[in-house]
Design an enzyme around this catalytic site. Structure first.
Site, mmCIF file in Angstrom:
data_model
loop_
_atom_site.group_PDB
_atom_site.id
_atom_site.type_symbol
_atom_site.label_atom_id
_atom_site.label_comp_id
_atom_site.label_asym_id
_atom_site.label_seq_id
_atom_site.Cartn_x
_atom_site.Cartn_y
_atom_site.Cartn_z
ATOM 1 N N ASP A 1 -7.001 4.558 -4.450
ATOM 2 C CA ASP A 1 -7.667 4.433 -3.139
ATOM 3 C C ASP A 1 -8.257 5.821 -2.882
ATOM 4 O O ASP A 1 -8.477 6.591 -3.836
ATOM 5 C CB ASP A 1 -6.655 4.036 -2.044
ATOM 6 C CG ASP A 1 -7.320 3.650 -0.726
ATOM 7 O OD1 ASP A 1 -7.843 2.533 -0.617
ATOM 8 O OD2 ASP A 1 -7.335 4.475 0.212
ATOM 9 N N LYS B 1 0.864 -1.183 0.000
ATOM 10 C CA LYS B 1 0.000 0.000 0.000
ATOM 11 C C LYS B 1 0.900 1.232 0.000
ATOM 12 O O LYS B 1 2.052 1.159 0.419
ATOM 13 C CB LYS B 1 -0.876 0.006 1.258
ATOM 14 C CG LYS B 1 -2.081 0.904 1.168
ATOM 15 C CD LYS B 1 -3.254 0.239 0.472
ATOM 16 C CE LYS B 1 -4.376 1.219 0.206
ATOM 17 N NZ LYS B 1 -5.595 0.573 -0.293
#
Ligand code: NDP
Length: 448
Positions: A169, A129
């Site tokens: 995201d 991430k």
């Protein structure tokens, strides 16, 4: 949090001591380790191999300076991150988040969750991430481009189609992915599937935009079906009005439900007639304005300042799709009192641990994020496959694969929960099923 297993107790203590102040990361690890109590008992070899200690330590954390110039010639410096958490089952894969709240603890929580989510999809993708404390809100396209180019100038050293494949995201949508991809291509002189969520004109996959929201509803429908229920005729409360929320609302409606709320970080709208989705898309995707605009053309709808009140809305199904820890124990209690029968997480970790416990104790069907919102990353992996094959599949083809994957994820959660004696507890089911594949791969690959 007290653990029965001395081993897990020690690992958790070390995580807290070695990652001071990273509360979201502690929360995510604690939630997974609680479920692993059921597993470590049966597998003493994991302790001998230091498996859990290795699992909670990212393989690599990159933190970097992102300098950029605004439209008035002023220089700004943001901080960029990429956490490459675990590559046991495939290249690191996970989104980029641009939001002022971003710091290392948030990226580590998201990266850790991603390991198990990616494993649950059954596809060969590891966990990672990234992101930045940059806020795209209120910035011009030119400023967003300047930022993305600077961010990618450093990030490009660490990623690659077979190494690490970021996606979007919060705050990173089609526009940002386009700028990031353009800069990567320029730096590397290489057209590859290094990012997913790309535009259709340059290697993107049909259904990727819809995938997380649609997948959430496919998972929820399976969970409802297992209890003899369905979306048909249900009233649904959805928080958020971003990528996940919009397409969750679209699919819930297609499945026969009425969606009555949507929100942003300022407040929420309640429309008793059912949310007018084309209008929300216009406000959020095209005009990039606030959800409060909605009531200007819908006099029956009501706008409420602040987000928490959204959970006071009477509903059968709640789909939190905004951000972490947006639904606490008080909200969970109100939802249950108002007759809510199912909650599935579109956002990552939107329910606090106390809220999750309350739902499970009160017989609410609960779909945890790492299972319920895995459709986005699964479709990203399908985009990677199409890029590698230099092929494009049709919308229906990808949608059908997504549906099969989500139904497979539900079955894995269900059968792991049954196997470990906690039927209907999809939190434990998801954690164990996601963990097992990664654990097998790590055990096979030696101490690395
Ligand atoms: P977007 O940026 O498209 O939308 C985020 C939405 O949540 C916006 O409505 C935003 O409001 C709201 N929001 C963000 N932060 C807060 C906050 N602190 N308090 C209240 N509302 C907030 O992001 P996505 O839809 O892509 O992501 C939403 C969630 O889903 C995240 O948790 C993400 O990690 C998760 N997720 C996303 C996936 C994807 O494919 N995109 C895949 C799997 C999970 P505002 O506009 O005011 O900021």
């Amino acid at each position: 949090m007290a653990f029965k297993s001395k081993y897990l107790e020690k690992v958790m203590k070390d995580v807290i001591n070695r990652n001071p102040g990273e509360t979201e990361f502690h929360q995510a690890v604690s939630e997974v380790l609680e479920s692993l109590e059921y597993v470590v008992d049966r597998h003493p070899e994991y302790e001998r191999a230091g498996l859990i200690e290795r699992l909670v330590e990212p393989e690599r954390v990159v933190s970097f300076r992102v300098p950029w110039v605004d439209d008035n010639g002023k220089v700004h410096v943001n901080r960029g991150f990429r956490v490459q958490f675990n590559s046991a089952i495939g290249p690191y894969k996970g989104g980029l988040r641009f939001h002022p709240s971003v710091y290392q603890g948030i990226i580590k929580f998201l990266g850790f969750e991603q390991i198990f989510k990616n494993s649950l999809t059954g596809l060969p993708i590891g966990g990672g991430k990234g992101g930045s404390d940059f806020d795209p809100k209120g910035k011009s396209d030119n400023e967003v481009m300047n930022f993305c180019q600077s961010f990618m100038t450093e990030l490009s050293r660490h990623i690659g189609a077979d190494t690490d494949v970021p996606a979007g995201d919060i705050g990173v949508g089609a526009r940002e992915i386009g700028y990031l991809f353009g800069q990567y291509k320029r730096l590397r002189n290489e057209f590859s599937g290094v990012l997913t969520g790309k535009g259709l004109a340059y290697g993107g996959s049909l259904t990727r935009t819809e995938a997380t929201g649609y997948g959430l509803c496919y998972f929820t429908e399976e969970m409802l079906k297992a209890s003899g229920k369905s979306f048909s005729g249900a009233t649904v409360v959805i928080s958020g009005s971003g990528n996940v929320a919009i397409y969750a609302a679209e699919k819930a409606r297609q499945l026969g439900a009425k969606v009555v709320t949507m929100s942003d970080s300022n407040g929420y709208v309640y429309d008793p007639d059912g949310i007018d989705l084309p209008l929300v898309k216009q406000i959020k995707e095209v005009e990039r304005k606030r959800i409060s605009e909605y009531v200007k053309t819908h006099p029956n709808a009501k706008y409420h300042e602040g987000c928490e009140g959204i959970w006071n809305t009477k509903c059968d199904i709640a789909l939190p799709c905004a951000t972490q820890n947006e639904l606490d124990a008080k909200a969970a209690k109100t939802l249950v009192e108002n007759g809510c029968i199912a909650v599935a997480e579109g956002a990552n970790m939107p329910s606090t641990p106390e809220a999750v416990e309350y739902f499970l104790k009160n017989g609410v069907l609960f779909g945890p994020a790492k299972a319920a919102n895995a459709g986005g990353v699964a479709t990203s992996a399908l985009e990677m496959s199409q890029n590698s094959m230099r092929l494009s599949w049709s919308f229906d083809e990808v949608d059908a694969k997504l549906k099969t994957i989500m139904s497979g994820i539900f079955k894995k959660c269900e059968s792991a929960a049954n196997e470990y004696g906690v039927p209907g507890n999809y939190v434990i089911g998801a954690n164990i099923a996601g963990f097992k594949k990664v654990a097998d791969a790590m055990m096979a690959q030696g101490i690395v």
